[in-house]
Design a protein around this motif. Structure first.
Motif, PDB file in Angstrom:
ATOM      1  N   GLN A  46       0.832  -1.213   0.000  1.00 47.93           N
ATOM      2  CA  GLN A  46       0.000   0.000   0.000  1.00 47.93           C
ATOM      3  C   GLN A  46       0.862   1.258   0.000  1.00 47.93           C
ATOM      4  N   ASP A  49       2.061   1.612  -3.500  1.00 44.37           N
ATOM      5  CA  ASP A  49       0.964   2.138  -4.327  1.00 44.37           C
ATOM      6  C   ASP A  49       0.834   3.649  -4.152  1.00 44.37           C
ATOM      7  N   ALA A  50       0.927   4.121  -2.909  1.00 46.03           N
ATOM      8  CA  ALA A  50       0.822   5.560  -2.640  1.00 46.03           C
ATOM      9  C   ALA A  50       1.971   6.311  -3.307  1.00 46.03           C
ATOM     10  N   VAL A  52       3.584   5.417  -6.093  1.00 41.58           N
ATOM     11  CA  VAL A  52       3.310   5.455  -7.535  1.00 41.58           C
ATOM     12  C   VAL A  52       2.186   6.452  -7.822  1.00 41.58           C
ATOM     13  N   ASP A  53       1.156   6.458  -6.990  1.00 41.55           N
ATOM     14  CA  ASP A  53       0.060   7.417  -7.184  1.00 41.55           C
ATOM     15  C   ASP A  53       0.554   8.855  -7.105  1.00 41.55           C
ATOM     16  N   SER A  54       1.560   9.100  -6.264  1.00 42.49           N
ATOM     17  CA  SER A  54       2.088  10.456  -6.125  1.00 42.49           C
ATOM     18  C   SER A  54       2.812  10.929  -7.384  1.00 42.49           C
ATOM     19  N   LYS A  56       1.649  10.523 -10.408  1.00 41.77           N
ATOM     20  CA  LYS A  56       0.654  10.832 -11.433  1.00 41.77           C
ATOM     21  C   LYS A  56       0.295  12.304 -11.426  1.00 41.77           C
TER      22      LYS A  56
END
Length: 72
Positions: A46, A49-50, A52-54, A56
């Protein structure tokens, strides 16, 4: 079922980079720190994931944020 805590080589593969690149990102403070376990350091899926999301979306000063081609 997928493991939630990943060793470094799997964590690097999970975010799509090599172990040496993962080490550089870790040294730079870009990648979250691992969780110490009795099995060695592990990275939380998780947290990865956070991270990688950052990555975007347009960043401050990113030329794409001013381009009509990339306008939403």
């Amino acid at each position: 079922m997928q493991e939630r805590l990943l060793p470094k080589t799997q964590a690097a593969k999970y975010i799509g980079c090599s172990a040496p690149v993962f080490d550089r990102l870790l040294s730079a403070g870009d990648i979250p720190l691992p969780i110490p376990t009795g099995y060695g350091p592990r990275w939380d899926r998780q947290d990865l994931d956070a991270y990688v999301d950052s990555l975007k979306g347009p960043k401050r000063g990113d030329w794409r944020s001013r381009s009509k081609l990339y306008a939403a």
